[in-house]
Write a protein that holds these residues in place. Structure first.
Motif, PDB file in Angstrom:
ATOM      1  N   UNK A   1       0.814  -1.221   0.000  1.00  0.00           N
ATOM      2  CA  UNK A   1       0.000   0.000   0.000  1.00  0.00           C
ATOM      3  C   UNK A   1       0.842   1.263   0.000  1.00  0.00           C
ATOM      4  N   UNK A   2       2.160   1.138   0.179  1.00  0.00           N
ATOM      5  CA  UNK A   2       3.029   2.310   0.179  1.00  0.00           C
ATOM      6  C   UNK A   2       3.110   3.014   1.507  1.00  0.00           C
ATOM      7  N   UNK A   3       2.539   2.431   2.570  1.00  0.00           N
ATOM      8  CA  UNK A   3       2.598   3.069   3.884  1.00  0.00           C
ATOM      9  C   UNK A   3       3.981   2.958   4.498  1.00  0.00           C
ATOM     10  N   UNK A   4       4.740   1.957   4.090  1.00  0.00           N
ATOM     11  CA  UNK A   4       6.120   1.751   4.536  1.00  0.00           C
ATOM     12  C   UNK A   4       6.931   1.389   3.301  1.00  0.00           C
ATOM     13  N   UNK A   5       8.257   1.461   3.377  1.00  0.00           N
ATOM     14  CA  UNK A   5       9.056   1.055   2.217  1.00  0.00           C
ATOM     15  C   UNK A   5       8.865  -0.428   1.900  1.00  0.00           C
ATOM     16  N   UNK A   6       8.981  -0.756   0.629  1.00  0.00           N
ATOM     17  CA  UNK A   6       8.975  -2.165   0.239  1.00  0.00           C
ATOM     18  C   UNK A   6      10.186  -2.859   0.868  1.00  0.00           C
ATOM     19  N   UNK A   7       9.962  -4.053   1.393  1.00  0.00           N
ATOM     20  CA  UNK A   7      11.059  -4.818   1.985  1.00  0.00           C
ATOM     21  C   UNK A   7      11.369  -6.006   1.074  1.00  0.00           C
ATOM     22  N   UNK A   8      12.655  -6.140   0.702  1.00  0.00           N
ATOM     23  CA  UNK A   8      13.052  -7.177  -0.254  1.00  0.00           C
ATOM     24  C   UNK A   8      13.801  -8.332   0.407  1.00  0.00           C
ATOM     25  N   UNK A   9      13.911  -8.301   1.729  1.00  0.00           N
ATOM     26  CA  UNK A   9      14.546  -9.410   2.430  1.00  0.00           C
ATOM     27  C   UNK A   9      15.680  -8.936   3.319  1.00  0.00           C
ATOM     28  N   UNK A  10      16.452  -9.908   3.819  1.00  0.00           N
ATOM     29  CA  UNK A  10      17.588  -9.587   4.683  1.00  0.00           C
ATOM     30  C   UNK A  10      18.706 -10.593   4.423  1.00  0.00           C
ATOM     31  N   UNK A  11      19.920 -10.239   4.848  1.00  0.00           N
ATOM     32  CA  UNK A  11      21.024 -11.186   4.704  1.00  0.00           C
ATOM     33  C   UNK A  11      22.078 -10.910   5.766  1.00  0.00           C
ATOM     34  N   UNK A  12      22.873 -11.940   6.056  1.00  0.00           N
ATOM     35  CA  UNK A  12      24.013 -11.787   6.951  1.00  0.00           C
ATOM     36  C   UNK A  12      25.180 -11.199   6.166  1.00  0.00           C
ATOM     37  N   UNK A  13      25.915 -10.300   6.803  1.00  0.00           N
ATOM     38  CA  UNK A  13      27.014  -9.613   6.126  1.00  0.00           C
ATOM     39  C   UNK A  13      28.261 -10.500   6.085  1.00  0.00           C
ATOM     40  N   UNK A  14      28.848 -10.563   4.905  1.00  0.00           N
ATOM     41  CA  UNK A  14      30.154 -11.213   4.782  1.00  0.00           C
ATOM     42  C   UNK A  14      31.242 -10.208   5.147  1.00  0.00           C
TER      43      UNK A  14
END
Length: 666
Positions: A499-512
């Motif tokens: 709905x655009x009320x928050x940013x689209x979230x595309x996932x997460x990852x652990x940092x190398x």
């Protein structure tokens, strides 16, 4: 009131169901601003602002403090139901008003001329030792107005409504007075010669010798309440006064007794509807509490060219989204309130049909009359005493709850729990994903934000690690990451992202290690002339790899400030937060304006306001700490008040432009 509870919802539709049989002053819980003497912000207004407000009113023809008594509680918040027509409740015919008993042994005399107008003449007459008032209708429709007023007094007398009207002794033939009375006024004879008199009868009343016309000089909150309660007494007799204006109200200064006169436009019984009666009560509330009380406060006597503030302040805002849920109908106000509250956040407050009154305030145009001199006086008062009178400009938040224990039912009513709101976690992106760190963004944030490129698309990367901003050895960063990750799982699952009320979230990852080194290189580039205050750590405080959430990149977003806030953008912010709540997420820090970002519209693209930073949030899926429904409401109320009771009023007060951008030439 019940346990101090007071309803801030507009329940005029509920009042309508039982009006006029039930007095709005007797409802439990009490409706906000039905009795402004208990809640009126004018009790806080300092006397030091009166001179500046008076000068502005004289110049602009508008009292800048017209809103000081709050919001009109009788403005109908929804269309009337089909059964709004009141049936005739009197089975027997009302006895007609009798003629005034006269005697040939009594001397009659015209004493004073009290009123002369195009529609009527009023005289004080003496009948022996008694003094009476004689009223004669003249002009067009005089016979209709005479009959209407005579019938109204007959109806009121039959229902024993006598304390709030002058005693009417009946009617008298004009010919009798012309023949028997001494001192017949020349003006009356002139009108008679000009054949302007079509009714040869007049009404005779008691002489209210100590009464004064209601004005800015004798109005008070108590007198205003008495006048409205008197109007309700007429309505209880199913009489519509027809012309609720200050000239038809008399007040006795010593006793504060209030009397209504002028029933020549009245509507009686069978022709009256509940809607019309409540609308007249709203009209009376408006002229007393939006005109007389504020005008009396600053000592202004407006002329006929004064501006009615209702022409500049709309009660109802346009509906942006078609409502989808019919408002619950309950037998009492408290039950209806609880029914609405107990359905949130399962049902968005903006989804009710009809809409919740004032959740989106109607537009206001009265600020365009502000003068530089008046604004300067307001600034001085604010700087010296931290009081800004414009804080009451938009009225109270409609979803404010004064009784924390209003929910008396079971856990389903009090809490929002996870049984029915299970969510799918956001996806975990492989650690070996190639990420190009383009730019470190110096936003005010507890965690580093970087513009990155993954493939051909740009994203915002929010990194969580151990020692960002001095949080080394402080067990907070990983829990905050997990909190924000879980929040975006809710927001994605329940549609707030879409709905655009928050940013689209595309996932997460652990940092190398490569991710950490490249992120720190981008941070060092941003601080080319000085050492960076912090760098990303490769691990959390428990030794596990640091992590990042991939979000929609909003390149032209800006913080909502006093320079760019508008009522329309305030509405977008409240709507966005309500979408967050409908994802069963309590934000936890929403009045920090860095957590609300504005994306300005261009062309056909409208403005957008998004909610950010969910590392302090709480979710319904947390079985260890289900959020109470009251917390959703409190957070929504807090943001509403921050925007409409602080930011927009402060913008009106401290406009930075050389000339107020909304000002008109006076």
């Amino acid at each position: 009131m019940i346990h101090g509870y007071e309803s801030h919802f507009n329940f005029s539709s509920h009042i309508l169901k039982f009006y006029p049989e039930t007095s709005p002053w007797d409802l439990t819980p009490e409706i906000f601003s039905v009795r402004p003497k208990q809640t009126a912000p004018c009790l806080d207004f300092p006397d030091s602002l009166k001179p500046a407000a008076l000068e502005q009113a004289k110049k602009s023809k508008l009292n800048p403090f017209h809103f000081m008594c709050g919001r009109n509680p009788f403005v109908l918040d929804m269309p009337p139901p089909p059964d709004a027509t009141i049936p005739v409740t009197v089975s027997e015919a009302v006895p007609p008003l009798m003629s005034w008993s006269v005697s040939g042994d009594v001397q009659y005399e015209f004493v004073d001329e009290l009123h002369v107008g195009d529609s009527g003449l009023v005289y004080r007459i003496r009948a022996g030792h008694d003094v009476r008032v004689f009223k004669l209708h003249i002009g067009q429709d005089a016979s209709i107005r005479f009959r209407t007023e005579m019938d109204a007094y007959a109806y009121l007398a039959s229902r024993n409504v006598v304390e709030v009207i002058p005693q009417c002794f009946g009617w008298i033939e004009l010919g009798f007075l012309l023949e028997c009375a001494r001192g017949v006024p020349s003006r009356l004879l002139a009108v008679l010669r000009e054949e302007k008199i079509s009714v040869m009868r007049g009404l005779v009343f008691e002489d209210l010798v100590d009464a004064q016309r209601l004005s800015v000089h004798n109005i008070s909150l108590d007198v205003g309440e008495s006048a409205l309660q008197a109007l309700h007494q007429f309505h209880s007799a199913y009489i519509l006064h027809g012309k609720p204006v200050k000239d038809n109200v008399l007040v006795f200064p010593e006793t504060k007794r209030v009397v209504w006169v002028g029933f020549s436009h009245a509507v009686c019984q069978g022709s009256v509807t509940r809607e019309a009666l409540l609308a007249e009560l709203a009209e009376g509330w408006a002229f007393i509490y939006q005109r007389l009380v504020p005008d009396g406060f600053i000592g202004w006597e407006p002329g006929p060219d004064a501006i009615d503030p209702r022409t500049l302040v709309d009660d109802v805002a346009p509906v942006l989204i078609q409502p989808t849920h019919h408002r619950p109908s309950k037998p009492t106000i408290k039950e209806e309130t609880v029914a609405i509250l107990a359905s949130y956040p399962d049902i968005n407050l903006f989804s009710w049909d009809p809409p919740i009154f004032h959740l989106t305030p109607g537009p206001r145009r009265d600020h365009q009359y502000d003068t530089d001199e008046f604004l300067e006086a307001v600034k001085v008062e604010h700087r010296q005493h931290t009081f800004n009178p414009f804080g009451k400009w938009y009225g109270p938040c409609p979803c404010r709850i004064d009784e924390p224990d209003i929910f008396t039912g079971g856990p389903d009513e009090r809490c929002v729990h996870g049984a029915s709101v299970q969510v799918i976690p956001i996806r975990q992106i492989p650690t070996e994903t190639q990420v190009e760190f383009v730019e470190y963004l110096k936003y005010s944030s507890n965690h580093p934000l970087l513009r990155v490129r993954i493939g051909s698309a740009e994203y915002l990367l929010k990194i969580f690690s151990m020692n960002w901003k001095g949080k080394k050895n402080h067990a907070a960063c990983k829990p905050r990451f997990m909190t924000e990750r879980d929040a975006y799982s809710h927001l994605t699952h329940h549609g707030a992202c879409a709905a655009g009320a928050v940013p689209q979230c595309h996932g997460w990852f652990e940092l190398s290690r490569a991710h950490v080194d490249n992120a720190n290189a981008a941070i060092r580039r941003a601080y080319a002339d000085e050492p960076p205050p912090w760098l990303v750590s490769p691990v959390f405080e428990d030794g596990s790899p640091s992590a990042a959430i991939v979000l929609e990149y909003l390149p032209e977003s800006e913080e909502i400030t006093l320079d760019n806030v508008t009522p329309a953008r305030a509405e977008l912010a409240v709507r966005s937060l309500s979408r967050v709540h409908c994802s069963y997420v309590v934000h936890g820090d929403v009045t920090n304006m860095k957590n609300l970002r504005l994306i300005r519209g261009h062309g056909d693209t409208p403005d957008r306001v998004v909610v950010l930073d969910f590392d302090h949030s709480r979710m319904s899926s947390w079985k260890r700490a289900w959020p109470l429904r009251i917390r959703f409401y409190n957070e929504l109320m807090t943001l509403w008040a921050h925007l409409y009771s602080w930011m927009i009023p402060m913008q009106r007060t401290y406009c930075k432009a050389t000339k107020h951008p909304h000002a008109i030439e006076l």
